[in-house]
Design an enzyme around this catalytic site. Structure first.
Site, PDB file in Angstrom:
ATOM      1  N   ASP A   8       1.873   3.626   4.827  1.00 29.06           N
ATOM      2  CA  ASP A   8       1.885   2.245   4.343  1.00 29.06           C
ATOM      3  C   ASP A   8       0.529   1.622   4.631  1.00 29.06           C
ATOM      4  O   ASP A   8       0.072   1.621   5.779  1.00 29.06           O
ATOM      5  CB  ASP A   8       2.980   1.442   5.041  1.00 29.06           C
ATOM      6  CG  ASP A   8       4.382   1.859   4.611  1.00 29.06           C
ATOM      7  OD1 ASP A   8       4.495   2.800   3.802  1.00 29.06           O
ATOM      8  OD2 ASP A   8       5.358   1.247   5.082  1.00 29.06           O
ATOM      9  N   ASP A 131      15.143  -0.873  -4.452  1.00 30.72           N
ATOM     10  CA  ASP A 131      15.475  -1.358  -3.115  1.00 30.72           C
ATOM     11  C   ASP A 131      16.766  -2.157  -3.231  1.00 30.72           C
ATOM     12  O   ASP A 131      16.880  -3.020  -4.104  1.00 30.72           O
ATOM     13  CB  ASP A 131      14.367  -2.269  -2.577  1.00 30.72           C
ATOM     14  CG  ASP A 131      13.009  -1.579  -2.581  1.00 30.72           C
ATOM     15  OD1 ASP A 131      12.986  -0.342  -2.431  1.00 30.72           O
ATOM     16  OD2 ASP A 131      11.988  -2.272  -2.738  1.00 30.72           O
TER      17      ASP A 131
END
Length: 246
Positions: A8, A131
């Protein structure tokens, strides 16, 4: 079973967020390309990159770091990237730089026509990241919950020609509370394309549970906080997955 280390990216660094909160980040490396090399050397067969600044800004923000990672390992393994990808020019630029898969998330939900165009132009390279919380899809860096059911939306995107679906249970991400196997399998069983699990991988028991459902269509799992915190030994986990499923 693919175990896919996550890198990330925030402000050029490799970080982890707690439940998607940009203010709760831990820096794990200031050299993401070296981190990518580390995971490849430990047996990773694919990497998962997220441009966190890009996801919140709606446009690429960590392109220099991403290109350094691709220069380091892109010729050896497949690399996938999500975050801030909202137009075809960005997709083309990243694929030309050596990226194998582009992950479209919020833009796929808000602008299905864009996803269709992307699948037409770059077939075989488009993954959709969904998500969800309690079966409902969230967008905009998890900040907005929609009325869409995950399974319904995934079926529609499958018809567009996406390569696979990354399914993240956002109630669990970065919390080391275990993958939501039940919800992941339910989605995989409803589709003919592979599903990649994400959110909450914590230990070898999760690896065993995922390997047990690989035949249901669960292709792999994103490995995040657990491999950075030391709760899960990535190299040992990949070896175990290979032993179990060959």
């Amino acid at each position: 079973m693919l175990l896919i280390p996550a890198i990330d990216l925030k402000d050029g660094h490799c970080v982890r967020l707690k439940q998607g909160d940009m203010d709760q980040s831990t820096i794990f490396s200031e050299d993401p390309a070296a981190m990518a090399r580390n995971w490849v050397d430990k047996g990773a067969r694919r990497l998962h990159l997220v441009d966190l600044n890009g996801a919140f800004a709606g446009k690429p923000k960590n392109e220099a770091a991403i290109k350094r990672i691709l220069a380091e390992v892109g010729s050896e393994i497949d690399v996938q990237l999500g975050g801030g990808i909202r137009d075809l020019d960005t997709i083309e630029r990243y694929l030309d730089a050596g990226l194998r898969y582009v992950i479209i998330g919020t833009a796929a939900v808000k602008n299905p026509g864009f996803l269709q165009d992307a699948c037409t132009a770059f077939g075989g390279h488009i993954i959709v990241g969904l998500d969800a919380k309690d079966g409902r899809v969230a967008t905009d860096g998890w900040s907005k919950l929609t009325g869409h059911e995950v399974v319904d939306l995934a079926k529609k995107f499958q018809d567009y020609g996406v390569e696979s679906i990354i399914y993240t249970d956002i109630g669990r991400d970065g919390m080391l509370s275990g993958i939501n196997i039940q919800a992941t399998v339910k989605l995989a069983q409803a589709l003919t394309i592979p599903v990649i699990a994400s959110g909450g991988l914590s230990n070898m028991a999760d690896i065993d549970a995922l390997c047990a459902v690989e035949d249901e269509g669960v292709q792999g799992v994103i490995c995040g906080r657990s491999i950075y915190s030391g709760d899960l030994d990535f190299e040992a986990a990949q070896e175990r997955a290979d032993e179990l499923n060959g």
